[in-house]
Design a protein around this motif. Structure first.
Motif: not given
Length: 217
Positions: A154-159
């Motif tokens: 949930x906290x990650x984004x992008x690559x």
């Protein structure tokens, strides 16, 4: 002489009446014999066995199921729900168009299967796992993500999201494939074994696709 003839006629009439009574009794005995046999005689077993076999054949018309089918449905529902939840994160976090498309396909495939699995459990008189309820013994097993892993995703984004999503989904899919193979081996309900076959085929293909996107193939 006349008196003797009268006695002969009366005797003949009595004999005839007796014979008629015997014929009627015999006919009545056949009818009552069938009736009594239907309750306590040998024929009663055959006639009474027909209603007894009816309930046994009723479930067959709906499709027999066993404990493995119930376990498959109860395990796959929360498993699918988590996959749908993971896929729901992709539109706002993923960078890769392939990951976004894959996530959408996962939602389209697994959301209807959740409804189907829930319908089976209801028809079998079994409890459908509550929305949001999760057997804690399943966390970290069957490819299920732990609460910590879900938070990281949930906290990650992008690559970073793309990589984490695919790595976690591969593990998740592998767990589903194992569950489906168990259903194929042990299940008795043909619609459930067919679904298991479809899960194996579709999710194995998605595992291969994700491995290629990760550069692992």
């Amino acid at each position: 002489m006349i008196h003797k003839r009268s006695l002969v006629r009366r005797s003949a009439a009595v004999v005839a009446a007796g014979a008629a009574a015997l014929v009627l009794a015999a006919c009545g005995g056949d009818g009552s014999g069938d009736g009594s046999a239907g309750h306590g005689g040998h024929n009663a077993t055959a006639s009474s066995s027909a209603p007894a076999s009816a309930p046994a054949s009723a479930p067959a018309s709906q499709g027999q199921h066993n404990a493995a089918d119930v376990a498959f449905a109860k395990g796959m529902i929360p498993h699918h729900r988590q996959a749908v939840e993971m896929a729901g994160l992709a539109p706002g976090r993923a960078q890769s168009a392939e990951v976004k498309k894959l996530a959408e396909e996962i939602k389209k495939a697994q959301a209807p299967e959740i409804r189907t699995l829930s319908g089976w459990l209801t028809s079998w008189g079994e409890e459908v796992p509550a929305e949001g309820a999760m057997d804690h013994s399943m966390h970290g097993s069957g490819g299920m993500m732990t609460a910590a892993e879900m938070s990281e995703l949930e906290d990650a984004s992008g690559k970073a999201f793309d990589t984490a999503f695919m790595e976690l989904m591969i593990k998740h899919h592998e767990g589903a494939v194992d569950m489906a193979r168990t259903e194929q081996a042990d299940g008795a309900y043909s619609p459930a074994t067919r679904m298991a076959e479809e899960i194996i085929a579709s999710q194995s293909a998605e595992i291969e696709q994700m491995n290629k996107l990760l550069g692992k193939d």
